[in-house]
Motif scaffolding. Structure first.
Motif, PDB file in Angstrom:
ATOM      1  N   GLY A   8      30.565 102.524  -8.753  1.00 48.87           N
ATOM      2  CA  GLY A   8      29.436 103.111  -9.482  1.00 48.87           C
ATOM      3  C   GLY A   8      28.863 104.339  -8.781  1.00 48.87           C
ATOM      4  O   GLY A   8      27.830 104.873  -9.177  1.00 48.87           O
ATOM      5  N   SER A  32      33.454 110.601 -13.491  1.00 52.97           N
ATOM      6  CA  SER A  32      34.012 109.339 -13.019  1.00 52.97           C
ATOM      7  C   SER A  32      35.479 109.291 -13.430  1.00 52.97           C
ATOM      8  O   SER A  32      35.959 110.149 -14.175  1.00 52.97           O
ATOM      9  CB  SER A  32      33.321 108.158 -13.690  1.00 52.97           C
ATOM     10  N   LYS A  66      26.599 114.687 -14.873  1.00 48.87           N
ATOM     11  CA  LYS A  66      27.575 113.643 -14.537  1.00 48.87           C
ATOM     12  C   LYS A  66      27.935 112.835 -15.776  1.00 48.87           C
ATOM     13  O   LYS A  66      27.055 112.429 -16.541  1.00 48.87           O
ATOM     14  CB  LYS A  66      26.998 112.730 -13.454  1.00 48.87           C
TER      15      LYS A  66
HETATM   16 MG    MG Z   1      30.068 104.188 -13.649  1.00 51.13          MG
END
Ligand code: MG
Ligand code: ASP
Length: 437
Positions: A195, A34, A5
């Motif tokens: 988040g 993200s 990630k």
């Molecule tokens: Mg983040």
């Protein structure tokens, strides 16, 4: 297969995307991205204008944001063909966002708007991988990531759908997918909270029984104290999941606290790595404990301590239940608890219902409130029959007034409540004594 990630700053510019491309070439893997840094915040701002029925405000942000993306496209791709493909992708998304400026705007539309950041970044990255000759495919998170009626991820659904998608695309060398976004129990577009991309990575890891989950950010793993406040901190090389959970909850910003559970339950190690220094070992989090070691210190600010003292508590049953019930009725979670024979102190970090809570508590005793406190949490192998650890922690803080001490709740932490104004002093003293001598 591994799951990697990359957070918003790791894909925050064309150059950073190219750096990521180097890191993800090679073995077959699933890459979770993200949104590019700042994008989700801009989407929140756009939604805010639309809630306030100000389409001009929203359009201004949309235009600025799309200009930024055109710049990234110019920097990222080298061929006219891929510049055009990327432009079509980005334009499609911005045109879609613009349709929301003309209609009723509710929570439902907001979630759709918030989902666009990860769709932008993954589409761009996938095109870039294609341009440099990697056989990469997009796994659409909206087709396999799902929450249930309690807004909790649905691991059975995720596992079945994700593995079916992987099976369909089994000749790909690289899978790219969106962090954060999902569908809810009603099939609507939703998200795993701000988040939440770390959580996506952990849920995918669990669903495919990954050999490892890597969370790439731009610092070298979890530090043994807060580097913004304390001198001479160092990365921690190894943590138990429970230690990492305490640290993540108590303010170590590098890992989202929810991310830990699926990895822990499936016994999949999580590594925190640094895109700026890919060779550095980072932090490895697993179900292994390093015996007899104190690992790290973290702190959580804006804590309120509440003490309820009652002569009637003496030998009474049900007193704690009544106290806790008041917090439950006001939907306010409790962090720390300490008790004596005539009183109990608890801490909360959500002060919204404080006045009502205090009002209700007064039925049972005398109530005192201390605000602007900080929880200092020391994490490591704190098995109760290890000797000396609690004593040395408390003795380091001999010059700092301590309001509460909590030990024995888990095998992994000692928590102390101090005044916010003493936080720096307490953290530095602990670092000097526990790690730097
Ligand atoms: Mg983040
Ligand atoms: N883009 C989302 C956020 O900014 C999710 C994430 O970065 O993890 O909150």
């Amino acid at each position: 297969m591994k799951v990697l990630k990359f957070g918003g700053t790791s894909v925050g510019s064309a150059q950073r995307m190219k750096d990521v491309a180097k890191l993800i070439s090679g073995d077959r893997k699933i890459v979770v991205l993200s949104a590019m840094s700042g994008t989700t915040n801009s989407l929140v701002e756009i939604s805010d204008y639309l809630y306030k029925k100000n389409p001009d405000g929203a359009n201004e942000i949309i235009n600025k944001l799309s200009q930024k993306y055109y710049g990234h496209i110019d920097d990222l791709y080298s061929t006219a063909e891929y510049k055009q493909k990327a432009k079509d992708h980005v334009n499609g998304i911005f045109d879609y966002i613009r349709t929301f400026t003309k209609d009723l705007f509710t929570l439902f539309e907001e979630r759709v708007v918030l989902a666009q950041g990860e769709l932008l970044s993954t589409g761009m990255m996938n095109l870039y991988m294609e341009e440099i000759g990697v056989n990469s495919v997009l796994l659409p998170a909206l087709e396999y990531m799902r929450t249930d009626k309690n807004a909790e991820p649905d691991p059975v659904y995720i596992k079945e759908k994700l593995n079916a998608l992987l099976e369909q695309e089994n000749d790909a060398d690289l899978y790219i997918t969106q962090g954060y976004i999902c569908r809810n129990a009603y099939g609507e577009i939703d998200n795993l909270q701000r988040g939440g991309s770390d959580y996506t990575a952990s849920l995918i890891g669990a669903a495919i029984k990954a050999s490892e989950i890597q969370i790439w950010t731009d610092i070298d793993g979890m530090h043994n104290n807060d580097p913004r406040i304390v001198d001479k901190t160092a990365p921690v090389r190894q943590l138990h999941f429970e230690e990492a959970a305490e640290l993540a909850y108590f303010g170590a910003k590098i890992l989202h606290p929810t991310c830990i559970l699926p990895a822990k339950l499936n016994n999949i190690p999580v590594r925190l790595l640094n895109t700026m220094e890919p060779e550095a070992p980072g932090t490895r989090i697993s179900n292994e404990t390093e015996k007899g070691k104190i690992k790290a210190v973290a702190a959580k600010d804006n804590i309120t301590a509440i003490k309820i003292k009652s002569g009637r508590m003496l030998l009474a049953t049900g007193f704690l239940r009544k106290v806790f019930e008041i917090f439950e009725n006001h939907q306010t979670p409790i962090d720390m608890v300490t008790t004596s024979e005539v009183g109990v102190s608890v801490t909360i970090d959500n002060r919204k219902r404080l006045d009502d809570i205090v009002d209700d508590l007064k039925k049972y005793g005398t109530v005192t409130v201390d605000e602007d406190m900080t929880i200092v949490c020391v994490v490591g192998d704190m098995e109760w029959d290890n000797i000396g650890f609690e004593a040395s922690i408390v003795s380091v803080l001999k010059d700092v007034p301590v309001r509460m001490i909590s030990y024995g709740g888990s095998n992994y932490n000692v928590s102390l409540l101090v005044k916010a104004t003493d936080k720096q002093k307490a953290l530095q003293a602990l670092s000097n004594h526990l790690f730097n001598n």
